[in-house]
Design a protein around this motif. Structure first.
Motif, short mmCIF file in Angstrom:
data_model
loop_
_atom_site.label_atom_id
_atom_site.label_comp_id
_atom_site.label_asym_id
_atom_site.label_seq_id
_atom_site.Cartn_x
_atom_site.Cartn_y
_atom_site.Cartn_z
N LYS A 36 0.54 -1.41 -10.62
CA LYS A 36 -0.83 -1.20 -11.11
C LYS A 36 -1.22 -2.31 -12.08
O LYS A 36 -2.33 -2.82 -12.05
CB LYS A 36 -0.93 0.18 -11.78
N GLN A 43 -8.66 -5.60 -3.14
CA GLN A 43 -9.94 -5.14 -2.59
C GLN A 43 -9.89 -5.22 -1.06
O GLN A 43 -9.85 -6.30 -0.45
CB GLN A 43 -11.16 -5.93 -3.11
N SER A 44 -9.93 -4.04 -0.44
CA SER A 44 -9.71 -3.97 1.01
C SER A 44 -10.72 -4.78 1.81
O SER A 44 -10.37 -5.41 2.82
CB SER A 44 -9.71 -2.51 1.47
N ASN A 45 -11.98 -4.77 1.38
CA ASN A 45 -12.98 -5.52 2.18
C ASN A 45 -12.82 -7.03 2.01
O ASN A 45 -13.12 -7.79 2.94
CB ASN A 45 -14.39 -5.06 1.84
N TYR A 74 0.85 -1.20 0.00
CA TYR A 74 0.00 0.00 0.00
C TYR A 74 0.88 1.24 0.00
O TYR A 74 2.10 1.16 -0.02
CB TYR A 74 -0.90 -0.03 1.25
N PHE A 75 0.21 2.38 0.06
CA PHE A 75 0.93 3.66 0.15
C PHE A 75 1.17 3.99 1.62
O PHE A 75 0.66 3.31 2.51
CB PHE A 75 0.11 4.76 -0.53
N TRP A 91 4.43 4.09 -7.89
CA TRP A 91 3.12 3.65 -8.40
C TRP A 91 2.91 4.10 -9.84
O TRP A 91 2.41 3.35 -10.67
CB TRP A 91 2.01 4.20 -7.48
N ARG A 110 -7.17 2.82 3.15
CA ARG A 110 -7.97 1.59 3.15
C ARG A 110 -7.26 0.42 3.82
O ARG A 110 -7.72 -0.71 3.71
CB ARG A 110 -8.38 1.23 1.72
N GLY A 117 -6.33 -2.87 -10.74
CA GLY A 117 -5.47 -1.71 -11.00
C GLY A 117 -5.32 -0.76 -9.83
O GLY A 117 -4.94 0.40 -10.00
N GLN A 118 -5.64 -1.27 -8.61
CA GLN A 118 -5.53 -0.39 -7.44
C GLN A 118 -4.97 -1.16 -6.25
O GLN A 118 -4.98 -2.38 -6.20
CB GLN A 118 -6.93 0.14 -7.07
N LEU A 119 -4.52 -0.39 -5.25
CA LEU A 119 -4.09 -0.95 -3.97
C LEU A 119 -5.16 -0.65 -2.93
O LEU A 119 -5.97 0.23 -3.13
CB LEU A 119 -2.75 -0.33 -3.57
N PRO A 120 -5.19 -1.39 -1.81
CA PRO A 120 -4.17 -2.28 -1.29
C PRO A 120 -4.14 -3.65 -1.96
O PRO A 120 -5.14 -4.14 -2.49
CB PRO A 120 -4.54 -2.44 0.19
#
Ligand SMILES: N[C@@H](CCC(=O)N[C@@H](CS)C(=O)NCC(=O)O)C(=O)O
Length: 210
Positions: free
Chosen positions: A61, A81-83, A24-25, A55, A30, A67-70
């Motif tokens: 990516k 997908q954080s959830n 992650y950043f 990034w 998230r 195409g996204q973090l985390p």
């Protein structure tokens, strides 16, 4: 809810090859809900922290499913997908409720947290200057749902669902903390001290997450 931060100790193995990895950043964003879950459950994890410049190079990516973090890794298990990551950790650490009905209620409350998180993120990233005041005005109507759920569950002496902590509690604590930063007075009007309790606890322990 109050006890979450009381037992919150950060565990950091320091060994990049052991345990969970969060990619992650360098922000709470998230990932803070999962960090709170892991710390409270006494688990170790490592983080691969990307700068925005790294990034923008595009390699991470391209790897990410959407195409996204985390991103997250536990051995062969790679997730985005954080959830979904929260649910994986909740299943592994037994904080997802013990039966179908409880699990479904935990999902319901976590979906409520996600709905408010999305509104918050849209305001912060897309409309902060004009949107902040109206958003703060609308907060009591949003937060009262969480207070009611806490009140109706053992008059706030338990958790957001049932009598055991779940990943929805961890996610809620993080979301409330974000709102305390945005609007420190936003919980004052609640008659019961339930939501306030969480944040007083967080304030007292602000040394934990900086
Ligand atoms: N639904 C996704 C949203 C992920 C998301 O919005 N990630 C942001 C950071 S919080 C991101 O990767 N932004 C960089 C980009 O989209 O290129 C989740 O819950 O993980």
């Amino acid at each position: 809810m109050f006890c979450i931060y009381i037992s919150h100790k950060v565990h950091w193995s320091g060994d990049p090859l052991s345990g969970y990895k969060i990619i992650y950043f360098d922000v709470r964003g998230r990932c803070e809900g999962m960090r709170i879950l892991l710390a409270d459950q006494g688990a170790e994890w490592n983080e691969e922290v990307l700068t925005f410049d790294q990034w923008l190079k595009g390699d991470q990516k391209a790897k990410a499913v959407f195409g996204q973090l985390p991103g997250f890794q536990d051995g062969d298990c790679v997730l985005y997908q954080s959830n979904a990551i929260m649910r994986y950790l909740a299943r592994k650490h037994g904080v997802y409720g013990k039966d179908l009905v409880t699990q479904s209620r935990v999902d319901m409350m976590n979906d409520g947290v996600e709905d408010l998180r999305v509104k918050y993120l849209r305001m912060v990233y897309q409309n902060y200057e004009e949107g902040k005041e109206p958003y703060i005005q609308s907060l009591p109507a949003e937060l009262k749902h969480f207070e009611r759920a806490l009140r109706e569950n053992n008059n706030g002496q338990s958790f957001i669902v049932g009598n055991e902590i779940s990943f929805a509690d961890y996610n809620l604590v993080d979301l409330l903390h974000n709102h305390l930063v945005l609007a420190p007075e936003c919980l004052k009007e609640f008659s019961l001290p339930l939501l306030t309790c969480v944040l007083v606890s967080e304030r007292e322990r602000s040394d934990l997450t900086g």
